[in-house]
Design an enzyme around this catalytic site. Sequence first.
Site, PDB file in Angstrom:
ATOM      1  N   ASN A  33      39.418  15.947  50.453  1.00  0.00           N
ATOM      2  CA  ASN A  33      39.604  16.758  51.667  1.00  0.00           C
ATOM      3  C   ASN A  33      41.099  16.977  51.855  1.00  0.00           C
ATOM      4  OD1 ASN A  33      39.753  17.908  54.187  1.00  0.00           O
ATOM      5  ND2 ASN A  33      38.634  16.297  55.254  1.00  0.00           N
TER       6      ASN A  33
ATOM      7  N   ARG B 185      35.986  19.513  50.309  1.00  0.00           N
ATOM      8  CA  ARG B 185      35.728  20.107  51.614  1.00  0.00           C
ATOM      9  C   ARG B 185      36.630  21.325  51.755  1.00  0.00           C
ATOM     10  NH1 ARG B 185      38.757  19.269  57.088  1.00  0.00           N
ATOM     11  NH2 ARG B 185      37.345  20.323  58.526  1.00  0.00           N
TER      12      ARG B 185
ATOM     13  N   HIS C  89      32.516  22.625  61.556  1.00  0.00           N
ATOM     14  CA  HIS C  89      31.755  21.366  61.576  1.00  0.00           C
ATOM     15  C   HIS C  89      30.369  21.535  60.956  1.00  0.00           C
ATOM     16  CE1 HIS C  89      34.390  20.020  65.207  1.00  0.00           C
ATOM     17  NE2 HIS C  89      34.867  19.516  64.087  1.00  0.00           N
TER      18      HIS C  89
ATOM     19  N   ARG D  89      43.547  20.832  71.548  1.00  0.00           N
ATOM     20  CA  ARG D  89      43.233  22.259  71.677  1.00  0.00           C
ATOM     21  C   ARG D  89      42.666  22.557  73.049  1.00  0.00           C
ATOM     22  NH1 ARG D  89      40.009  21.775  66.345  1.00  0.00           N
ATOM     23  NH2 ARG D  89      41.624  21.886  64.733  1.00  0.00           N
TER      24      ARG D  89
ATOM     25  N   GLU E 290      30.122  13.369  56.687  1.00  0.00           N
ATOM     26  CA  GLU E 290      30.357  14.604  55.947  1.00  0.00           C
ATOM     27  C   GLU E 290      30.666  14.330  54.474  1.00  0.00           C
ATOM     28  OE1 GLU E 290      32.687  17.456  58.859  1.00  0.00           O
ATOM     29  OE2 GLU E 290      33.050  15.359  59.375  1.00  0.00           O
TER      30      GLU E 290
END
Length: 402
Positions: free
Chosen positions: A8, A87, A176, A236, A381
């Site tokens: 990743n 990923r 996601h 965020r 994941e």
Amino acid sequence: MEQILVVNCGSSSLKFAIMDGSESPPLMEGIAERLGSEHSIITFKYDGKKHEQPLHENDHRGAVTAIKNWIDQHSDLDIKLVGIGHRVVHGGELFTKSVVINKDVLQGIEECSQFAPLHNPAHVKGIKESQALFGDLPQVAVFDTAFHQTLAADQYLYPIPMRLYREHHFRKYGFHGTSYRFIEQKLASLDETYGQQNTLVAHLGNGASVCAIRAGKSVDTSMGITPLEGLMMGTRSGSLDPSLLAFISDAEHITMKQALDILNKESGLKGISEISNDCRSIETAQAAGDDRAELALNMFASKAAKHLAAVATNLDSVEHIVFTGGIGENSPVIRSKICDRLKMMGIRLDQHANQMCPRGEISRISKQSSSAFAWVIPTNEELLIAQDTLALINRPETEQHR
């Protein structure tokens, strides 16, 4: 046993793990941090111990080289790598599922960089360095956006001139997706009927989003063309009046890009609490009576509940609500605050079960009287990336690409 190296890549980091596609813990995992800096390091976690070392080449190539060297130096472990799973944050409209990487796929990932300028170029670097160092080992791309390619046009289009979609592909993509697909599969494994039922999932962490899933397919999600849309998150802002960008730019005498950086990096939990983007630190401050911390947690829960209720309008009913991600799995406070705001949907938490659910385990936390089952399901994941990679590299060549 066959094993997969899961990679990743971020702009200044690279996470990795060696997995066999089962529920077993990774054989080895770690992270390279501060890439591009003279202080870059790589940490390996193996056999319950951590080993940290400086990176002599302080870039993505140096990180992949250090991983390859570690594998070569541990021949006693009988590591049998058969593939590498990457990923990839953004697959645009090009990729609706995981694919074996070839020249065309790599070009497609580069084309999607306009929507993920920090992430996709880093993914491409990681893929190219892995190809150079691991030779003919097959490599697979698993996309955060792919699961949401089942959204209908009335959900993924923005109410802006259609030419902007036709010419530039400006639309909601959602993220996601790998986590949501893992949760959907895990829920379906609990009971054969669950996979065909309607589910709301809240993936809550430093990045946060929600998703409505009908019969195993995504029908709506909160993130948009980028991960900035939707819920309030760690740093965020989530969704707000777009005009605010111009107001901030004018008031602070900064560019639009700098104003956007404020919404991405200085807002959310961090901006409201003025303490941290880490929910644990904020909960500690709230417990000590800090009003800013209380406000931040209430806002976070309120935004999450609103978006859960919003995406639920695309379902005929709600049989399950699932909490996952770092905050979703580990914060009884946030789960309780969210469900309190969903009472109009008939969702009722068992407060004892909510407080006491074991870390890292699947737990049902709803009362018998609840209109929907409420669950805590840890996501994984990396495991799904490993499983996709194993499945794809064992398929005939004609089935491997998009």
